[in-house]
Design an enzyme around this catalytic site. Structure first.
Site, PDB file in Angstrom:
ATOM      1  N   THR A  27       8.960  -1.807 -15.216  1.00  0.00           N
ATOM      2  CA  THR A  27       9.844  -1.875 -14.039  1.00  0.00           C
ATOM      3  C   THR A  27      11.227  -2.373 -14.431  1.00  0.00           C
ATOM      4  O   THR A  27      12.235  -1.976 -13.844  1.00  0.00           O
ATOM      5  CB  THR A  27       9.241  -2.798 -12.953  1.00  0.00           C
ATOM      6  OG1 THR A  27       7.860  -2.536 -12.854  1.00  0.00           O
ATOM      7  CG2 THR A  27       9.906  -2.579 -11.623  1.00  0.00           C
ATOM      8  N   TYR A  44      10.821  -4.383  -7.464  1.00  0.00           N
ATOM      9  CA  TYR A  44       9.567  -4.186  -8.185  1.00  0.00           C
ATOM     10  C   TYR A  44       8.703  -3.019  -7.736  1.00  0.00           C
ATOM     11  O   TYR A  44       8.237  -2.236  -8.559  1.00  0.00           O
ATOM     12  CB  TYR A  44       8.735  -5.480  -8.090  1.00  0.00           C
ATOM     13  CG  TYR A  44       7.374  -5.383  -8.737  1.00  0.00           C
ATOM     14  CD1 TYR A  44       7.236  -5.488 -10.119  1.00  0.00           C
ATOM     15  CD2 TYR A  44       6.237  -5.167  -7.981  1.00  0.00           C
ATOM     16  CE1 TYR A  44       5.992  -5.381 -10.719  1.00  0.00           C
ATOM     17  CE2 TYR A  44       4.988  -5.063  -8.575  1.00  0.00           C
ATOM     18  CZ  TYR A  44       4.863  -5.170  -9.941  1.00  0.00           C
ATOM     19  OH  TYR A  44       3.644  -5.067 -10.533  1.00  0.00           O
ATOM     20  N   ASN A 100       0.633   0.474   6.064  1.00  0.00           N
ATOM     21  CA  ASN A 100       1.231  -0.298   4.975  1.00  0.00           C
ATOM     22  C   ASN A 100       1.956  -1.477   5.602  1.00  0.00           C
ATOM     23  O   ASN A 100       2.821  -1.285   6.452  1.00  0.00           O
ATOM     24  CB  ASN A 100       2.220   0.583   4.190  1.00  0.00           C
ATOM     25  CG  ASN A 100       2.980  -0.170   3.114  1.00  0.00           C
ATOM     26  OD1 ASN A 100       4.051   0.230   2.720  1.00  0.00           O
ATOM     27  ND2 ASN A 100       2.435  -1.270   2.633  1.00  0.00           N
ATOM     28  N   GLY A 101       1.602  -2.682   5.175  1.00  0.00           N
ATOM     29  CA  GLY A 101       2.249  -3.876   5.716  1.00  0.00           C
ATOM     30  C   GLY A 101       1.232  -4.950   5.997  1.00  0.00           C
ATOM     31  O   GLY A 101       0.122  -4.928   5.453  1.00  0.00           O
ATOM     32  N   GLY A 132      -0.799   0.879  -4.986  1.00  0.00           N
ATOM     33  CA  GLY A 132      -2.111   0.328  -4.701  1.00  0.00           C
ATOM     34  C   GLY A 132      -3.166   0.997  -5.543  1.00  0.00           C
ATOM     35  O   GLY A 132      -3.302   2.214  -5.514  1.00  0.00           O
ATOM     36  N   ASP A 137      13.333  -9.238 -17.251  1.00  0.00           N
ATOM     37  CA  ASP A 137      12.177  -8.892 -16.410  1.00  0.00           C
ATOM     38  C   ASP A 137      12.664  -8.615 -14.996  1.00  0.00           C
ATOM     39  O   ASP A 137      13.741  -9.073 -14.610  1.00  0.00           O
ATOM     40  CB  ASP A 137      11.137 -10.022 -16.415  1.00  0.00           C
ATOM     41  CG  ASP A 137       9.731  -9.479 -16.154  1.00  0.00           C
ATOM     42  OD1 ASP A 137       9.604  -8.311 -15.729  1.00  0.00           O
ATOM     43  OD2 ASP A 137       8.761 -10.219 -16.369  1.00  0.00           O
ATOM     44  N   ASP A 138      11.862  -7.856 -14.232  1.00  0.00           N
ATOM     45  CA  ASP A 138      12.301  -7.563 -12.860  1.00  0.00           C
ATOM     46  C   ASP A 138      12.261  -8.806 -12.001  1.00  0.00           C
ATOM     47  O   ASP A 138      13.113  -9.029 -11.158  1.00  0.00           O
ATOM     48  CB  ASP A 138      11.438  -6.439 -12.252  1.00  0.00           C
ATOM     49  CG  ASP A 138       9.957  -6.741 -12.349  1.00  0.00           C
ATOM     50  OD1 ASP A 138       9.444  -7.480 -11.503  1.00  0.00           O
ATOM     51  OD2 ASP A 138       9.310  -6.247 -13.301  1.00  0.00           O
ATOM     52  N   CYS A 189       0.849  -1.181   0.000  1.00  0.00           N
ATOM     53  CA  CYS A 189       0.000   0.000   0.000  1.00  0.00           C
ATOM     54  C   CYS A 189       0.887   1.234   0.000  1.00  0.00           C
ATOM     55  O   CYS A 189       2.098   1.138   0.158  1.00  0.00           O
ATOM     56  CB  CYS A 189      -0.875   0.043   1.249  1.00  0.00           C
ATOM     57  SG  CYS A 189      -2.029  -1.331   1.354  1.00  0.00           S
TER      58      CYS A 189
END
Ligand code: SF4
Length: 477
Positions: free
Chosen positions: A304, A258, A100-101, A28, A366-367, A2
């Site tokens: 990314t 990412y 966030n978490g 998010g 790719d990441d 988030c």
């Protein structure tokens, strides 16, 4: 994953919190919300992107110079309106938080909140539990008169919360009549940065998941909220801070791979530079392992991976090409919930460029490879457009284990590297050569430079070593 923000300002904060939501949109896209206060709390939240949720009219009603915002990407809880943050309670004071978490001892805490404390939970969101733990600890006898006394109470409350609540949590909050609070879990798993700016009448303060909005809003970066630190900005703009607990610092390494925007600086490490170094280290490994396999072109899986692909191409001395055009108006694949939506969206958002691909040996960077679906679709597209050979490299080592700290990787079965060996993955993706970054090379890329304190980042999704034990995690390790 988030995005959160909190602002104490000498002018109304609603428009600036909206700007935070826009600048943290990549963290998010499910929902967005904001709460401010003057004499009372003002809130607005809803499903969708920030620009779908907020209008000039509803922003005008969010009065006050102190407030918090949230971009939602659900990792715990359902999809109801009640789960959208910030969440609040009116006792004591009137408290609202944005988180966030993810909390790993959720069940235990729910029991404490509902059985022992007889508090009612509206949702299955771990943030609501966190809020009630904080509210309970602040609802102690005595009425603090001064900010100093209130900060003492806060220290006691958040100190107890740190002992009780396991997992990852960076939090911004408002307390009616008192001011803005922020704190970060003792391991510092999720990021939380801080900034300041001069304003008429004094200093303004901002706290956010990333510093991506600081420049446009005129804030100067002032580093990070430290792991285990509590910061309180009172109604007059006086700042109190204390590091309440000191544990090993374990910031999430996947932020650099990412999640974070490339222009962000988290934990004193620039995301862009770390991604360049990821590409560099991967290129060294490629040249060592496959000295005679030379692609004609290096193409990133946008966007990314663009940064890592750029340095990879430079190191192996092969042309970098944006051979997959990305429609910027389609949401990020990984972040979208639901497999069906994910598959459908890949074709809608990526268009291969014939001139860059046909009759060429194409190396795709790719990441990371999480579920493997996106990578497989990309390989298919590139083959359909006439690539002679397709090589695939991942800037991140195999993602084998679920994350319990706020990233949507729920089961090992869903992770391609969780149940397939490298040779099988190569076959599944349909590539001629597959190369993953080594864990040591990834850590080196993140920690090579800068005045940071990252010695042991969290890499549980890569190495299975969970740094914080909650019940759920404990069962697993
Ligand atoms: Fe980040 Fe992986 Fe740790 Fe989750 S398990 S916090 S994604 S490094």
């Amino acid at each position: 994953m988030c995005g959160i923000a909190g602002i104490y300002s000498h002018k109304p904060v609603a428009n600036e919190l909206y700007e935070c939501i826009v600048h943290l949109q990549h963290r998010g896209q499910d929902a967005a919300g904001m709460m401010t206060y003057d004499k009372r709390m003002h809130k607005h939240k809803g499903s969708g992107l920030g620009n779908e949720v907020f209008t000039e009219d509803n922003l005008r009603l969010l009065l006050g110079n102190v407030g918090i915002s949230h971009n939602r990407y659900p990792t715990h809880g359902g999809f109801s309106h009640g789960e959208i943050q910030p969440v609040w309670t009116s006792v004591p004071y009137g408290i609202a938080i944005a988180h966030n978490g993810q909390i790993t001892n959720y069940d235990e805490l729910v029991e404490e909140v509902t059985q022992k404390e007889k508090r009612y939970l509206n949702t299955t969101s771990d943030t609501e539990v966190l809020l009630h733990i904080l509210a309970k600890e602040l609802n102690k006898d005595g009425t603090p008169q001064t900010s100093e006394e209130f900060f003492d109470l806060l220290c006691e409350a958040v100190g107890t919360l740190f002992k009780k609540v396991k997992g990852a949590y960076s939090v911004t909050g408002i307390i009616i009549g008192k001011g803005l609070i922020v704190f970060r879990d003792p391991r510092g798993i999720r990021p939380l940065v801080r900034g300041e700016r001069d304003n008429k009448g004094g200093k303004d303060y901002i706290f956010a998941s990333e510093n991506t909005m600081f420049y446009s809003m005129g804030y100067e970066s002032k580093g990070n909220v430290l792991p285990g630190e509590l910061i309180y900005v009172d109604n007059d703009g006086k700042v109190f801070s204390k590091r309440l607990v000191k544990e090993e610092f374990n910031p999430c390494i996947f932020e650099y791979v990412y999640f974070a925007r490339p222009d962000a600086v988290l934990n004193d490490v620039g995301v862009y530079r770390s991604r360049l170094r990821m590409g560099q280290n991967l290129a060294y490994a490629w040249m060592k392992k496959h000295p005679y396999v030379v692609p004609d072109i290096v193409i990133p899986a946008p966007s990314t991976a663009n940064t890592a692909a750029l340095s990879f191409a430079h190191e192996i001395d092969v042309r970098y090409s944006e051979g997959l055009y990305k429609n910027p108006f389609v949401g990020r694949t990984f972040i979208m919930s639901g497999q069906k939506e994910r598959k459908r969206s890949i074709k809608h958002k990526l268009v291969p460029q014939d001139t860059e691909i046909r009759d060429k040996k194409v190396l795709i960077v790719d990441d990371s490879i999480v579920r493997g679906n996106t990578s497989r679709e990309i390989v298919k597209m590139v083959r359909n457009f006439g690539a002679k050979e397709v090589y695939f490299v991942s800037a991140c080592p195999p993602v084998k284990h679920p994350c319990y700290y706020g990233v949507d990787m729920p089961t090992s079965e869903e992770l391609i590297a969780g149940n397939k060996r490298e040779e099988e993955i190569k076959k599944y993706l349909g590539v001629d050569v597959l190369l993953y970054q080594e864990i040591d090379d990834l850590v080196e890329a993140v920690t090579r430079k800068g005045d940071h304190h990252i010695k042991n980042p969290c890499m549980a999704c890569l190495d299975g070593h969970y740094k914080v034990n909650g019940r759920k995690v404990h069962e697993l390790v």
